[in-house]
Design an enzyme around this catalytic site. Structure first.
Site, PDB file in Angstrom:
ATOM      1  N   ASP A 284      59.171  34.842  92.522  1.00  0.00           N
ATOM      2  CA  ASP A 284      58.297  35.333  91.623  1.00  0.00           C
ATOM      3  C   ASP A 284      58.502  35.518  90.238  1.00  0.00           C
ATOM      4  O   ASP A 284      59.848  35.216  89.840  1.00  0.00           O
ATOM      5  CB  ASP A 284      58.128  37.055  92.132  1.00  0.00           C
ATOM      6  CG  ASP A 284      57.175  37.639  91.835  1.00  0.00           C
ATOM      7  OD1 ASP A 284      56.228  37.167  91.953  1.00  0.00           O
ATOM      8  OD2 ASP A 284      57.443  38.702  90.570  1.00  0.00           O
ATOM      9  N   GLU A 331      56.011  30.749  91.833  1.00  0.00           N
ATOM     10  CA  GLU A 331      54.841  31.423  91.401  1.00  0.00           C
ATOM     11  C   GLU A 331      54.531  31.212  89.917  1.00  0.00           C
ATOM     12  O   GLU A 331      55.452  31.609  88.898  1.00  0.00           O
ATOM     13  CB  GLU A 331      55.210  32.977  91.616  1.00  0.00           C
ATOM     14  CG  GLU A 331      54.191  33.974  91.460  1.00  0.00           C
ATOM     15  CD  GLU A 331      54.185  34.529  90.020  1.00  0.00           C
ATOM     16  OE1 GLU A 331      53.088  33.729  89.205  1.00  0.00           O
ATOM     17  OE2 GLU A 331      55.021  35.079  89.666  1.00  0.00           O
ATOM     18  N   ASP A 376      49.383  41.272  94.526  1.00  0.00           N
ATOM     19  CA  ASP A 376      48.901  41.680  93.487  1.00  0.00           C
ATOM     20  C   ASP A 376      47.588  41.979  93.072  1.00  0.00           C
ATOM     21  O   ASP A 376      47.259  42.636  91.988  1.00  0.00           O
ATOM     22  CB  ASP A 376      49.717  41.376  92.318  1.00  0.00           C
ATOM     23  CG  ASP A 376      51.336  41.744  92.162  1.00  0.00           C
ATOM     24  OD1 ASP A 376      51.516  42.899  92.830  1.00  0.00           O
ATOM     25  OD2 ASP A 376      52.008  41.054  91.558  1.00  0.00           O
TER      26      ASP A 376
END
Length: 477
Positions: A284, A331, A376
């Site tokens: 991430d 990501e 998200d």
């Protein structure tokens, strides 16, 4: 091979109060296999901390005991069936406090009956992180759950001064190790079952660690901290399409100079461990290996800060010289400079295409994993319901060739139709759920973030039948 996958957090499976490593997970694997789905993406499994966020864990290595299957303890004779009483839980929402309280009392009973301490000692020797993490959790209990910076000095300074007789807490340390022993045992059994059924697991690894974590407490030299442990700077991102004031995450910034001198030991240990835990590791906020947003600790938002270069090439060169088989997904969302993509492509890490963000952008789909959305984002239907008439007209034109009646099914078909080697659909998008089922809103803390869960598999089974047809049409079987 062109693959299709589903993003579904373990916590969101239809378990009792929370999804776990029990029958609900094995059933999910069976359903994925039957639909020709070959990838299951999950969120971090580490111990949830502040706001129940899996991105602010107590450890990069330990697993959250919340996911342990109580039925497995019954089978091993550590619990009696009548002790695991039916508790009334919310069906479609995780009440973390209620579930933890319920399970904790049963874990303690199981530990009282546990006798194979030789296996526990072997496990401790195999897992270098385990003892330090167990001490962290025990000391945290001794200090009423406070952050380690607020502990009494002899606890707070233990990594440097060893000023406590740990014999006094050895039973509680063993209990924490017992929980991790069973987490490890149950997780790898589930992963093995998934792999045997042709399903790979993508695990999510936050680039930063939580300030209130064993990682920071035990490795303070790896972070930019003041003498009392307060971060000099904190992590986040500047204003973007998620937030007008940016996101001030509060995680401590790495001391990259020290890390480089130390041969990136902290990172090599962390990434290589994640690569054992999962088949593929999604990192991430990958851009932080190129440049990271450095926010002065006293700032209340992420508006004020500066971009600082990180030694990404040196780190990954060192990593792959020692661990050449690590598989990483980057990501790479947001407004990024070109050097981030150069770093990604240098190591042939696939990036991400998110339909909600990029539906009208030109993309090299061979370099990315395609998603309708992420954990998200709003759900695909929640996003659709907020589109302007102009955007809606453009999107309807884009999806015109797909014959499905429902918008979310058209969007899924479009994503599956791209040339990307892998397409992943979040479970809430597969089900066409409204915006009220959104899993997380970045920049906000607490309920209802991270709480959504399935209450049954009936609708999942139905939508997986649809997905199987699309997988076959797009040659992803």
């Amino acid at each position: 091979m062109r693959q299709a996958g589903i993003l579904c957090p373990i916590s969101s499976l239809p378990g009792k109060g929370v999804g776990d490593f029990g029958s609900c997970a094995y059933t999910f694997v069976d359903k994925l296999k039957n639909a020709n789905v070959s990838v299951w993406q999950i969120l971090p499994l580490n111990p949830l901390s502040y706001g129940n966020s899996p991105y602010q864990p107590y450890s990069s290595y330990a697993g959250d005991e919340l996911y342990l299957d109580l039925e497995a303890f019954i089978k091993e004779g550590l619990l009696n069936k009548d002790e695991v009483k039916e508790e009334v839980f919310s069906l479609n929402k995780v009440d973390y406090t209620q579930v933890r309280t319920y399970k904790e009392s049963l874990y303690r009973k199981a530990f009282e009956r546990f006798t194979d301490f030789e296996a526990l000692r072997r496990f401790e020797k195999e897992q270098e992180w385990l003892y330090g993490y167990a001490l962290f959790r025990v000391f945290k209990l001794k200090n009423e759950g406070k952050e380690w910076r607020e502990w009494e000095d002899h606890y707070k300074l233990y990594p440097k001064e060893k000023g406590i007789d740990v014999e006094e807490v050895k039973d509680e340390v063993l209990y924490q190790e017992f929980l991790q022993y069973y987490f490890n045992k149950q997780w790898y059994a589930l992963k093995e079952y998934a792999n045997k059924n042709g399903i790979e697991i993508i695990g999510d690894m936050p680039i930063y660690v939580g300030l209130d974590s064993a990682d920071v407490w035990l490795n303070q030299e790896n972070f930019l901290l003041e003498e009392d442990g307060t971060p000099s700077f904190v992590a986040g991102v500047p204003p973007d399409y998620f937030s007008k004031t940016g996101q001030r995450w509060g995680n401590p910034i790495y001391n990259w100079d020290y890390m480089e001198q130390d041969g990136f030991t902290f990172w090599l240990n962390r990434i290589s461990y994640a690569c054992k835990l999962y088949d593929i590791v999604r990192i991430d906020h990958f851009r932080g290996f190129d440049t990271y947003w450095k926010i002065p600790e006293e700032e209340e938002t992420a508006v004020v800060g500066e971009w600082v270069e990180a030694p990404g090439y040196k780190l990954f060169d060192t990593l792959f010289s020692e661990y050449p088989d690590c598989r990483i997904l980057a990501e790479d969302l947001g407004e990024l400079r070109g050097e981030v993509y150069e770093l990604r492509d240098h190591y042939t890490f696939p990036g991400m295409f998110v339909y909600m963000f990029h539906h009208h952008d030109k993309f090299d789909f061979d370099k990315v994993v395609v998603y309708t959305g992420t954990h998200d984002n709003d759900t695909i239907m929640g996003w659709h319901d907020e589109l302007t008439e102009e955007d809606l007209t453009l999107i309807n034109e884009q999806l015109r060739k797909y014959r499905e009646r429902k918008f979310y099914r058209k969007a899924i078909h479009y994503c599956m139709d791209q040339t990307s080697k892998m397409v992943i659909i979040p479970i809430w998008d597969l089900l066409g759920l409204p915006g009220e089922c959104r899993f997380n809103v970045p920049g906000t803390i607490g309920s209802p973030n991270w709480e959504w869960k399935l209450d049954h598999y009936k609708d999942v089974t139905k939508e997986l039948r649809f997905l199987k047809k699309i997988i076959e049409k797009t040659n992803r079987a």
